[in-house]
Design a protein around this motif. Structure first.
Motif, PDB file in Angstrom:
ATOM      1  N   MET A   1       0.844  -1.200   0.000  1.00 36.38           N
ATOM      2  CA  MET A   1       0.000   0.000   0.000  1.00 36.38           C
ATOM      3  C   MET A   1       0.881   1.252   0.000  1.00 36.38           C
ATOM      4  O   MET A   1       1.796   1.372   0.809  1.00 36.38           O
ATOM      5  N   LYS A   2       0.605   2.165  -0.933  1.00 33.87           N
ATOM      6  CA  LYS A   2       1.375   3.400  -1.015  1.00 33.87           C
ATOM      7  C   LYS A   2       1.056   4.295   0.181  1.00 33.87           C
ATOM      8  O   LYS A   2       0.008   4.178   0.806  1.00 33.87           O
ATOM      9  N   ILE A   3       1.975   5.234   0.435  1.00 36.63           N
ATOM     10  CA  ILE A   3       1.817   6.065   1.628  1.00 36.63           C
ATOM     11  C   ILE A   3       0.553   6.926   1.572  1.00 36.63           C
ATOM     12  O   ILE A   3      -0.142   7.096   2.578  1.00 36.63           O
ATOM     13  N   ASN A   4       0.225   7.448   0.386  1.00 37.87           N
ATOM     14  CA  ASN A   4      -0.984   8.266   0.297  1.00 37.87           C
ATOM     15  C   ASN A   4      -2.243   7.423   0.513  1.00 37.87           C
ATOM     16  O   ASN A   4      -3.259   7.905   1.020  1.00 37.87           O
ATOM     17  N   GLU A   5      -2.165   6.139   0.151  1.00 33.83           N
ATOM     18  CA  GLU A   5      -3.291   5.232   0.398  1.00 33.83           C
ATOM     19  C   GLU A   5      -3.442   4.973   1.899  1.00 33.83           C
ATOM     20  O   GLU A   5      -4.559   4.853   2.410  1.00 33.83           O
ATOM     21  N   LYS A   6      -2.311   4.913   2.593  1.00 37.54           N
ATOM     22  CA  LYS A   6      -2.350   4.748   4.048  1.00 37.54           C
ATOM     23  C   LYS A   6      -2.951   5.992   4.705  1.00 37.54           C
ATOM     24  O   LYS A   6      -3.708   5.890   5.676  1.00 37.54           O
ATOM     25  N   TYR A   7      -2.595   7.151   4.158  1.00 37.86           N
ATOM     26  CA  TYR A   7      -3.175   8.387   4.678  1.00 37.86           C
ATOM     27  C   TYR A   7      -4.700   8.341   4.571  1.00 37.86           C
ATOM     28  O   TYR A   7      -5.424   8.648   5.520  1.00 37.86           O
ATOM     29  N   LEU A   8      -5.184   7.949   3.403  1.00 34.91           N
ATOM     30  CA  LEU A   8      -6.629   7.927   3.174  1.00 34.91           C
ATOM     31  C   LEU A   8      -7.320   6.862   4.026  1.00 34.91           C
ATOM     32  O   LEU A   8      -8.426   7.084   4.531  1.00 34.91           O
ATOM     33  N   GLU A   9      -6.678   5.715   4.178  1.00 33.54           N
ATOM     34  CA  GLU A   9      -7.247   4.670   5.026  1.00 33.54           C
ATOM     35  C   GLU A   9      -7.403   5.169   6.459  1.00 33.54           C
ATOM     36  O   GLU A   9      -8.377   4.850   7.135  1.00 33.54           O
ATOM     37  N   SER A  10      -6.449   5.962   6.894  1.00 35.27           N
ATOM     38  CA  SER A  10      -6.517   6.520   8.251  1.00 35.27           C
ATOM     39  C   SER A  10      -7.675   7.501   8.376  1.00 35.27           C
ATOM     40  O   SER A  10      -8.375   7.527   9.393  1.00 35.27           O
ATOM     41  N   LEU A  11      -7.872   8.293   7.340  1.00 38.53           N
ATOM     42  CA  LEU A  11      -8.957   9.279   7.380  1.00 38.53           C
ATOM     43  C   LEU A  11     -10.323   8.606   7.403  1.00 38.53           C
ATOM     44  O   LEU A  11     -11.283   9.139   7.975  1.00 38.53           O
ATOM     45  N   LYS A  12     -10.412   7.434   6.804  1.00 42.36           N
ATOM     46  CA  LYS A  12     -11.681   6.692   6.795  1.00 42.36           C
ATOM     47  C   LYS A  12     -12.125   6.303   8.204  1.00 42.36           C
ATOM     48  O   LYS A  12     -13.292   5.973   8.418  1.00 42.36           O
ATOM     49  N   SER A  13     -11.209   6.351   9.154  1.00 40.09           N
ATOM     50  CA  SER A  13     -11.540   5.975  10.532  1.00 40.09           C
ATOM     51  C   SER A  13     -12.498   6.966  11.180  1.00 40.09           C
ATOM     52  O   SER A  13     -13.146   6.651  12.178  1.00 40.09           O
ATOM     53  N   PHE A  14     -12.573   8.167  10.613  1.00 37.72           N
ATOM     54  CA  PHE A  14     -13.408   9.216  11.198  1.00 37.72           C
ATOM     55  C   PHE A  14     -14.743   9.317  10.454  1.00 37.72           C
ATOM     56  O   PHE A  14     -14.791   9.213   9.236  1.00 37.72           O
ATOM     57  N   ASP A  15     -15.795   9.551  11.208  1.00 40.25           N
ATOM     58  CA  ASP A  15     -17.122   9.715  10.610  1.00 40.25           C
ATOM     59  C   ASP A  15     -17.438  11.173  10.293  1.00 40.25           C
ATOM     60  O   ASP A  15     -18.345  11.456   9.515  1.00 40.25           O
ATOM     61  N   ASP A  16     -16.693  12.070  10.924  1.00 35.26           N
ATOM     62  CA  ASP A  16     -16.984  13.492  10.752  1.00 35.26           C
ATOM     63  C   ASP A  16     -15.705  14.238  10.382  1.00 35.26           C
ATOM     64  O   ASP A  16     -14.637  13.639  10.238  1.00 35.26           O
ATOM     65  N   TYR A  17     -15.825  15.545  10.232  1.00 39.25           N
ATOM     66  CA  TYR A  17     -14.664  16.365   9.894  1.00 39.25           C
ATOM     67  C   TYR A  17     -13.626  16.331  11.016  1.00 39.25           C
ATOM     68  O   TYR A  17     -13.975  16.312  12.204  1.00 39.25           O
ATOM     69  N   VAL A  18     -12.360  16.341  10.630  1.00 43.22           N
ATOM     70  CA  VAL A  18     -11.258  16.413  11.594  1.00 43.22           C
ATOM     71  C   VAL A  18     -10.218  17.397  11.081  1.00 43.22           C
ATOM     72  O   VAL A  18     -10.154  17.689   9.885  1.00 43.22           O
ATOM     73  N   THR A  19      -9.403  17.896  11.987  1.00 41.21           N
ATOM     74  CA  THR A  19      -8.305  18.766  11.567  1.00 41.21           C
ATOM     75  C   THR A  19      -7.209  17.909  10.938  1.00 41.21           C
ATOM     76  O   THR A  19      -7.169  16.683  11.122  1.00 41.21           O
ATOM     77  N   VAL A  20      -6.320  18.553  10.223  1.00 42.82           N
ATOM     78  CA  VAL A  20      -5.218  17.826   9.584  1.00 42.82           C
ATOM     79  C   VAL A  20      -4.312  17.197  10.639  1.00 42.82           C
ATOM     80  O   VAL A  20      -3.799  16.088  10.452  1.00 42.82           O
ATOM     81  N   SER A  21      -4.133  17.887  11.752  1.00 41.29           N
ATOM     82  CA  SER A  21      -3.282  17.329  12.813  1.00 41.29           C
ATOM     83  C   SER A  21      -3.915  16.075  13.423  1.00 41.29           C
ATOM     84  O   SER A  21      -3.214  15.109  13.748  1.00 41.29           O
ATOM     85  N   GLU A  22      -5.239  16.072  13.555  1.00 38.64           N
ATOM     86  CA  GLU A  22      -5.926  14.873  14.062  1.00 38.64           C
ATOM     87  C   GLU A  22      -5.798  13.728  13.063  1.00 38.64           C
ATOM     88  O   GLU A  22      -5.641  12.562  13.451  1.00 38.64           O
ATOM     89  N   TRP A  23      -5.868  14.065  11.798  1.00 37.38           N
ATOM     90  CA  TRP A  23      -5.674  13.064  10.745  1.00 37.38           C
ATOM     91  C   TRP A  23      -4.265  12.472  10.848  1.00 37.38           C
ATOM     92  O   TRP A  23      -4.083  11.250  10.807  1.00 37.38           O
ATOM     93  N   ALA A  24      -3.275  13.336  11.013  1.00 29.95           N
ATOM     94  CA  ALA A  24      -1.887  12.876  11.105  1.00 29.95           C
ATOM     95  C   ALA A  24      -1.676  11.984  12.326  1.00 29.95           C
ATOM     96  O   ALA A  24      -0.949  10.979  12.265  1.00 29.95           O
ATOM     97  N   GLU A  25      -2.304  12.335  13.429  1.00 30.77           N
ATOM     98  CA  GLU A  25      -2.193  11.510  14.640  1.00 30.77           C
ATOM     99  C   GLU A  25      -2.733  10.105  14.399  1.00 30.77           C
ATOM    100  O   GLU A  25      -2.169   9.114  14.878  1.00 30.77           O
ATOM    101  N   GLU A  26      -3.823  10.022  13.644  1.00 29.40           N
ATOM    102  CA  GLU A  26      -4.401   8.714  13.332  1.00 29.40           C
ATOM    103  C   GLU A  26      -3.483   7.929  12.391  1.00 29.40           C
ATOM    104  O   GLU A  26      -3.364   6.701  12.504  1.00 29.40           O
ATOM    105  N   VAL A  27      -2.831   8.641  11.483  1.00 27.68           N
ATOM    106  CA  VAL A  27      -1.906   7.993  10.545  1.00 27.68           C
ATOM    107  C   VAL A  27      -0.777   7.290  11.303  1.00 27.68           C
ATOM    108  O   VAL A  27      -0.490   6.106  11.070  1.00 27.68           O
TER     109      VAL A  27
END
Length: 229
Positions: A1-27
């Motif tokens: 899995m490419k790194i950008n795909e991992k980024y997107l998979e992490s974002l899928k964990s959230f049901d609502d809007y999140v900040t970029v820093s929250e997204w990065a923490e999940e990554v």
């Protein structure tokens, strides 16, 4: 899995809007190897920075460049901006909605032109005076009133008319919230109360905004409004 795909998979964990820093923490939580790689990259940085900050910067930069345009929805109405993953179905729906919204100004102008071509002289005068009053509030009080159709021209269930009897002045923010919904038109008493409340709020910041609240000018504008309302 490419790194950008991992980024997107992490974002899928959230049901609502999140900040970029929250997204990065999940990554980095979901993919620790990304954090380890970032830690190696920041060792020789001249400006002290953390691995998490490095990941956040990377994601933020890619968002700005439009890399995830097909996969995320961005809410930049406040700072920091917030993002949300969207499916292909949601993207298609949003695209259709965006097209409709982009066409709305043209549709509205066509309706207005058609109506004005049929207006009697008195109605044209009232229309012109409404627009002049709107400009006067902007010029003398720095208030961004918009000339609203109480029954919206583009309401899909019960469209209103482009006619002075359907006009009211409301602040730009409120008009944005109203959108194409139909609201009961202000009575002249309600309209004046609404304007006076807006003036009252503006007066609290008058010195900071370099505004002079001139009662005589306000009374004159309101008198003109009463005459055409």
């Amino acid at each position: 899995m490419k790194i950008n795909e991992k980024y997107l998979e992490s974002l899928k964990s959230f049901d609502d809007y999140v900040t970029v820093s929250e997204w990065a923490e999940e990554v980095v939580k979901k993919y620790p190897e990304i954090l380890k790689k970032a830690e190696k990259n920041v060792i020789n940085h001249k400006v002290p920075t953390s691995a998490l900050q490095q990941v956040t910067r990377q994601i933020s930069s890619e968002i700005t460049r439009g890399k995830y345009a097909e996969y995320i929805k961005i809410d930049d109405t406040e700072r920091p901006r917030r993002v949300k993953y969207i499916s292909k179905e949601e993207l298609d729906e949003n695209t259709t909605q965006d097209i409709e919204e982009d066409l709305e100004p043209l549709n509205r102008k066509e309706i207005e032109k058609y109506s004005e071509d049929k207006m009697a002289l008195k109605e044209l005068y009232r229309l012109d005076e409404f627009r002049n009053i709107q400009k006067a509030f902007k010029t003398f009080f720095k208030l961004d009133f918009e000339l609203d159709h109480a029954k919206a021209l583009l309401n899909k269930q019960d469209a209103g008319e482009h006619h002075p009897d359907n006009f009211q002045l409301i602040l730009k923010y409120h008009n944005g919230k109203k959108s194409n919904n139909n609201w009961k038109r202000f009575t002249i008493k309600e309209q004046i109360e609404y304007i006076e409340k807006a003036i009252e709020l503006q007066s609290l910041l008058a010195s900071r905004l370099d505004i002079v609240i001139d009662k005589a000018i306000l009374d004159s504008i309101l008198s003109r409004l009463k005459a055409v309302y």
